[in-house]
Scaffold this active site. Structure first.
Site, PDB file in Angstrom:
ATOM      1  N   ARG A  70      39.908  35.424  37.195  1.00 45.82           N
ATOM      2  CA  ARG A  70      40.552  35.705  35.918  1.00 45.82           C
ATOM      3  C   ARG A  70      41.203  34.424  35.410  1.00 45.82           C
ATOM      4  O   ARG A  70      41.789  33.673  36.187  1.00 45.82           O
ATOM      5  CB  ARG A  70      41.638  36.771  36.094  1.00 45.82           C
ATOM      6  CG  ARG A  70      41.111  38.166  36.260  1.00 45.82           C
ATOM      7  CD  ARG A  70      42.237  39.188  36.295  1.00 45.82           C
ATOM      8  NE  ARG A  70      43.044  39.094  37.497  1.00 45.82           N
ATOM      9  CZ  ARG A  70      44.249  38.570  37.560  1.00 45.82           C
ATOM     10  NH1 ARG A  70      44.835  38.094  36.469  1.00 45.82           N
ATOM     11  NH2 ARG A  70      44.908  38.515  38.692  1.00 45.82           N
ATOM     12  N   TYR A 198      32.899  36.828  34.559  1.00 44.48           N
ATOM     13  CA  TYR A 198      33.564  37.222  35.801  1.00 44.48           C
ATOM     14  C   TYR A 198      34.319  38.547  35.636  1.00 44.48           C
ATOM     15  O   TYR A 198      34.935  38.809  34.599  1.00 44.48           O
ATOM     16  CB  TYR A 198      34.540  36.115  36.255  1.00 44.48           C
ATOM     17  CG  TYR A 198      35.437  36.627  37.342  1.00 44.48           C
ATOM     18  CD1 TYR A 198      34.974  36.692  38.656  1.00 44.48           C
ATOM     19  CD2 TYR A 198      36.693  37.140  37.056  1.00 44.48           C
ATOM     20  CE1 TYR A 198      35.767  37.241  39.650  1.00 44.48           C
ATOM     21  CE2 TYR A 198      37.483  37.694  38.045  1.00 44.48           C
ATOM     22  CZ  TYR A 198      37.018  37.738  39.334  1.00 44.48           C
ATOM     23  OH  TYR A 198      37.791  38.303  40.311  1.00 44.48           O
ATOM     24  N   GLY A 200      37.305  40.433  36.264  1.00 46.18           N
ATOM     25  CA  GLY A 200      38.537  40.788  35.561  1.00 46.18           C
ATOM     26  C   GLY A 200      38.543  40.368  34.101  1.00 46.18           C
ATOM     27  O   GLY A 200      39.241  40.953  33.273  1.00 46.18           O
ATOM     28  N   LYS A 207      41.288  45.481  34.004  1.00 47.58           N
ATOM     29  CA  LYS A 207      42.615  44.930  33.684  1.00 47.58           C
ATOM     30  C   LYS A 207      42.905  45.032  32.183  1.00 47.58           C
ATOM     31  O   LYS A 207      44.030  45.307  31.782  1.00 47.58           O
ATOM     32  CB  LYS A 207      42.698  43.476  34.126  1.00 47.58           C
ATOM     33  CG  LYS A 207      42.366  43.239  35.589  1.00 47.58           C
ATOM     34  CD  LYS A 207      43.339  43.918  36.501  1.00 47.58           C
ATOM     35  CE  LYS A 207      43.099  43.506  37.948  1.00 47.58           C
ATOM     36  NZ  LYS A 207      44.019  44.181  38.848  1.00 47.58           N
ATOM     37  N   HIS A 227      49.821  48.550  38.075  1.00 53.79           N
ATOM     38  CA  HIS A 227      48.933  47.822  38.998  1.00 53.79           C
ATOM     39  C   HIS A 227      49.220  48.318  40.419  1.00 53.79           C
ATOM     40  O   HIS A 227      49.824  47.617  41.226  1.00 53.79           O
ATOM     41  CB  HIS A 227      49.254  46.324  38.850  1.00 53.79           C
ATOM     42  CG  HIS A 227      48.291  45.418  39.540  1.00 53.79           C
ATOM     43  ND1 HIS A 227      48.633  44.157  39.953  1.00 53.79           N
ATOM     44  CD2 HIS A 227      46.978  45.570  39.871  1.00 53.79           C
ATOM     45  CE1 HIS A 227      47.582  43.564  40.514  1.00 53.79           C
ATOM     46  NE2 HIS A 227      46.579  44.410  40.482  1.00 53.79           N
ATOM     47  N   SER A 249      48.231  40.386  43.183  1.00 53.53           N
ATOM     48  CA  SER A 249      46.863  40.191  43.669  1.00 53.53           C
ATOM     49  C   SER A 249      46.894  39.461  45.019  1.00 53.53           C
ATOM     50  O   SER A 249      47.760  38.618  45.240  1.00 53.53           O
ATOM     51  CB  SER A 249      46.069  39.353  42.678  1.00 53.53           C
ATOM     52  OG  SER A 249      46.185  39.911  41.395  1.00 53.53           O
ATOM     53  N   CYS A 251      47.599  40.610  48.042  1.00 55.25           N
ATOM     54  CA  CYS A 251      48.635  40.994  49.009  1.00 55.25           C
ATOM     55  C   CYS A 251      48.218  42.240  49.796  1.00 55.25           C
ATOM     56  O   CYS A 251      49.050  42.892  50.420  1.00 55.25           O
ATOM     57  CB  CYS A 251      49.972  41.256  48.321  1.00 55.25           C
ATOM     58  SG  CYS A 251      50.818  39.763  47.798  1.00 55.25           S
ATOM     59  N   GLY A 252      46.941  42.631  49.720  1.00 60.97           N
ATOM     60  CA  GLY A 252      46.454  43.693  50.604  1.00 60.97           C
ATOM     61  C   GLY A 252      46.516  45.107  50.048  1.00 60.97           C
ATOM     62  O   GLY A 252      46.636  46.057  50.834  1.00 60.97           O
ATOM     63  N   ASP A 278      43.792  49.951  43.022  1.00 58.08           N
ATOM     64  CA  ASP A 278      44.232  48.862  42.135  1.00 58.08           C
ATOM     65  C   ASP A 278      45.062  49.325  40.938  1.00 58.08           C
ATOM     66  O   ASP A 278      45.970  48.620  40.531  1.00 58.08           O
ATOM     67  CB  ASP A 278      42.999  48.092  41.629  1.00 58.08           C
ATOM     68  CG  ASP A 278      43.356  46.754  41.005  1.00 58.08           C
ATOM     69  OD1 ASP A 278      44.236  46.067  41.535  1.00 58.08           O
ATOM     70  OD2 ASP A 278      42.751  46.388  39.982  1.00 58.08           O
ATOM     71  N   ASN A 374      37.471  33.997  46.133  1.00 59.04           N
ATOM     72  CA  ASN A 374      37.628  35.190  45.283  1.00 59.04           C
ATOM     73  C   ASN A 374      36.291  35.932  45.121  1.00 59.04           C
ATOM     74  O   ASN A 374      36.063  36.608  44.130  1.00 59.04           O
ATOM     75  CB  ASN A 374      38.171  34.764  43.912  1.00 59.04           C
ATOM     76  CG  ASN A 374      38.637  35.936  43.084  1.00 59.04           C
ATOM     77  OD1 ASN A 374      39.129  36.933  43.612  1.00 59.04           O
ATOM     78  ND2 ASN A 374      38.473  35.851  41.762  1.00 59.04           N
ATOM     79  N   ARG A 376      33.530  38.854  45.692  1.00 59.96           N
ATOM     80  CA  ARG A 376      33.860  40.270  45.531  1.00 59.96           C
ATOM     81  C   ARG A 376      32.732  41.211  45.923  1.00 59.96           C
ATOM     82  O   ARG A 376      31.570  40.815  45.957  1.00 59.96           O
ATOM     83  CB  ARG A 376      34.167  40.539  44.040  1.00 59.96           C
ATOM     84  CG  ARG A 376      35.341  39.772  43.477  1.00 59.96           C
ATOM     85  CD  ARG A 376      36.630  40.431  43.826  1.00 59.96           C
ATOM     86  NE  ARG A 376      37.786  39.697  43.348  1.00 59.96           N
ATOM     87  CZ  ARG A 376      38.930  40.264  43.001  1.00 59.96           C
ATOM     88  NH1 ARG A 376      39.079  41.562  43.036  1.00 59.96           N
ATOM     89  NH2 ARG A 376      39.962  39.542  42.622  1.00 59.96           N
ATOM     90  N   ASN A 503      51.151  49.228  59.235  1.00 62.02           N
ATOM     91  CA  ASN A 503      51.985  49.467  58.048  1.00 62.02           C
ATOM     92  C   ASN A 503      52.280  50.960  57.863  1.00 62.02           C
ATOM     93  O   ASN A 503      53.226  51.329  57.177  1.00 62.02           O
ATOM     94  CB  ASN A 503      51.312  48.901  56.791  1.00 62.02           C
ATOM     95  CG  ASN A 503      51.272  47.376  56.835  1.00 62.02           C
ATOM     96  OD1 ASN A 503      52.034  46.758  57.576  1.00 62.02           O
ATOM     97  ND2 ASN A 503      50.388  46.775  56.066  1.00 62.02           N
TER      98      ASN A 503
HETATM   99  C1  OXD Z   1      43.452  41.341  40.710  1.00 65.29           C
HETATM  100  C2  OXD Z   1      42.260  42.181  40.917  1.00 65.29           C
HETATM  101  O1  OXD Z   1      43.335  40.122  40.513  1.00 65.29           O
HETATM  102  O2  OXD Z   1      42.431  43.356  41.218  1.00 65.29           O
HETATM  103  O3  OXD Z   1      44.563  41.890  40.755  1.00 65.29           O
HETATM  104  O4  OXD Z   1      41.138  41.683  40.779  1.00 65.29           O
HETATM  105 MN    MN Z   2      44.469  43.969  40.948  1.00 60.76          MN
END
Ligand code: OXD
Ligand code: MN
Length: 596
Positions: A70, A198, A200, A207, A227, A249, A251-252, A278, A374, A376, A503
């Site tokens: 993005r 791409y 996003g 998004k 989000h 983005s 962070c799991g 997401d 990045n 996917r 977690n």
């Molecule tokens: C982000 C995604 O960047 O979900 O948050 O692709």
């Molecule tokens: Mn996202």
């Protein structure tokens, strides 16, 4: 299947006059159409077929090397007044936006096909869903949209003759970063994205519509577009409680949404159900609770780091009907990525299409990654083994807890609970995260990312905080708000918490707190688990690790207060006084706390 919707037809004609495609094709969503589109993409080289024994009906795609993420600096909110976009968004006037992007779009589809994709975010026909129509000259985008959203004739049927829809125009043009613009016109319910293919930037349902435009609509209509992942935790009695979590983005979120319980918690009878990974749309139900639905139909997940240990459910989800983008492609039609499963293939091509082999080094002796960081996968959510039986319930699922989080080496404890809704909004508004190597910018640099929405809020974030505050009084039974940090490190720079499946131990405590159970200790920042508050059975943490994970250090929080204030100052008088009251409240509590 051209619809009987005069406004839609007129808009498609007008956009076709601007872009001048050779032909216009309406997407009906059928299986035979999918096969036709795939055959065309294979013939043009846009897709490569993967080994059908290993990955049935799956494909490989490479984006242009300058088009792999993005591009936030080229993403704009185009409102009449600059203040309505606010200080954290790029702004352009609608006139300038249409003019500048219009020049790039003009004639850009000559010799190409314009696909018209009617899509629904949320199940088709639900009063909570939103309809968009995306025009695109990218087959890859059309095929991805078919996975990520519900598309085709059934969407047109539910639109009727005059239904409202978001007008989404997308074109690759020359894929030139200097002629790339991702523009949102919330006052016109319109998105124009040009110069990128791409995810996003180009899958406009994600998004652009489901967060930037939807957040604008949500404020007007009294709901939230966030989000957030949505996950259900079922206990041994069969009761399932749902949690939403917002992390920046990388962070799991996908891993938490598909978590596998550690053995000791499995033995207690826990099961985890994925609703979304997401985006969450949340509305107040008649019962005064907050209900969340996932507007998407697929996962657009980051490949590197995903493996059978970190996320077995994701690995099972991508076994078929999946499009892989910018990963390693072996000569025998397999895909691979760094920190993925199994050894890297010996004979392969990297994400740029260059020959690649494991252990390769560049001129400076640095390892050459085969997959883009990045890179996917796009896969249907229905294929996820942990998908919840309620993931397509039109009204969504009731939410017990909202969890915010960021990547912080220090400061934020493993988990803390806010005192009430207003304080929770403050906790969300102060989310910050350190950059990783996967993001542009200096590694380790702290970026403020309120509610993980900084790049996705379609209007002034000061108004967004006010919206969050005001929604609190509309809920008879608001979820409790927590903050987590899976990334705290010790003095030697080692992660203190194992993360992933473990977690669930943290979520278990949060849900217990929502029921008025769970042992806690009050601190100036909120409640943290008491020494014996978390179930740590079967987990061999080094001595003292838990104390460090739950430590609230006054000096660090005093410094944090300063950086929070500097961030809030940018909103000037538009910021709700409640945010400053919360800031002062935290300061006072830190000042009066008895040092540990
Ligand atoms: C982000 C995604 O960047 O979900 O948050 O692709
Ligand atoms: Mn996202």
């Amino acid at each position: 299947m051209i619809p009987n919707h005069p406004k839609l037809k007129a808009w498609v004609d007008e956009m076709a006059r601007l872009c001048q495609p050779e032909q216009v094709v309406w997407i009906d969503g059928s299986r035979s159409e999918k096969e036709r589109l795939e055959a065309r993409a294979l013939a043009s080289g846009e897709l490569i077929k993967l080994n059908p024994q290993l990955y049935p009906d799956s494909f490989y795609h490479r984006t242009d090397p300058n088009d792999v993420a993005r591009t936030e600096h080229l993403t704009y909110i185009c409102t009449q007044k600059k203040e309505d976009a606010g200080p954290t968004n790029n702004w352009m006037s609608p006139e300038e936006g249409y003019r500048r992007a219009g020049e790039i779009f003009r004639g850009s589809m000559k010799g190409r096909t314009m696909y018209v994709i009617p899509f629904s975010m949320g199940v088709v026909g639900s009063p909570f869903s939103k309809i968009g129509v995306q025009l695109t000259d990218s087959l890859y985008v059309a095929l991805n949209m078919r996975i990520m959203t519900r598309v085709g004739s059934r969407v047109l049927d539910s639109l009727g003759q005059d239904g409202e829809f978001t007008k989404c125009l997308h074109g690759k043009a020359d894929l030139d970063v200097n002629k790339r613009l991702i523009l949102h016109f919330p006052q016109d319910n319109t998105i124009w994205s040009v110069g990128s293919g791409y995810g996003g930037n180009a899958l406009l349902g994600k998004k652009c519509l489901s967060l930037r435009i939807a957040s604008w609509l949500a404020r007007q209509e009294g709901w939230f577009a966030e989000h957030m992942l949505i996950v259900g935790i079922e206990d041994k009695s069969g009761r399932t409680e749902y949690v939403c979590a917002a992390f920046p983005s990388a962070c799991g979120k996908t891993n938490l949404a598909m978590l596998i319980p550690p053995d000791s918690l499995k033995a207690k009878g826990y099961k985890v159900w994925t609703v979304g990974d997401d985006i969450a749309w949340l509305r107040v139900g008649k019962d005064g609770r907050l209900w969340a639905m996932n507007p998407e139909a697929g996962f657009f997940g980051v490949a590197p780091g995903t493996n059978s240990k970190s996320n077995p459910n994701a690995m099972a989800t991508v076994r078929k009907n999946t499009i892989f983008t910018n990963v390693v492609l072996s000569e025998d039609g397999r895909v691979w990525w760094e920190e993925g499963d199994g050894p890297a293939p010996e004979k392969a091509f990297d994400w740029r299409g260059r020959p690649w082999r494991p252990g390769m080094k560049d001129e400076k002796g640095q390892p050459v990654a085969g997959a883009h960081p990045n890179s996917r996968f796009t896969a249907p959510a229905s294929q996820c083994p942990s998908i919840s039986q309620h993931w397509e319930d039109p009204q969504g699922v009731p939410i017990s807890a909202i969890i915010f989080g960021g990547r912080r080496e220090r400061l934020a404890p493993l988990i803390y609970e806010s005192f009430d809704w207003k304080h929770g909004v403050y906790v969300g508004a102060t989310v910050a995260s350190e950059r990783t190597a996967a993001q542009v910018g200096k590694v380790g640099e702290l970026r403020r990312d309120p509610m993980a929405m900084l790049p996705f809020c379609g209007y002034n974030m000061a108004d967004y905080f006010s919206h969050w505050l005001s929604m609190g009084s509309r809920m008879a039974k608001a979820p409790k708000i927590f903050h987590v940090n899976w990334f705290r490190k010790d003095e030697k720079g080692k992660f203190l918490w194992p993360g992933f499946g473990d977690n669930l131990r943290v979520l278990e405590w949060a849900l217990a707190r929502c029921r008025g159970e769970g042992k806690a200790r009050k601190t100036p920042i909120g409640y943290v688990p008491a020494a014996d508050g978390l179930d740590l059975s079967g987990l061999a943490l080094p001595a003292g690790a838990m104390d460090k994970l739950l430590d609230v250090r006054r000096e660090e929080w005093e410094a944090e207060l300063e950086t929070q204030a500097r961030f809030f100052e940018i909103f000037g008088s538009r910021l709700s006084p409640e945010i400053w009251a919360q800031h002062q409240g935290l300061k006072d509590r830190l000042n009066t706390a008895v040092p540990a």
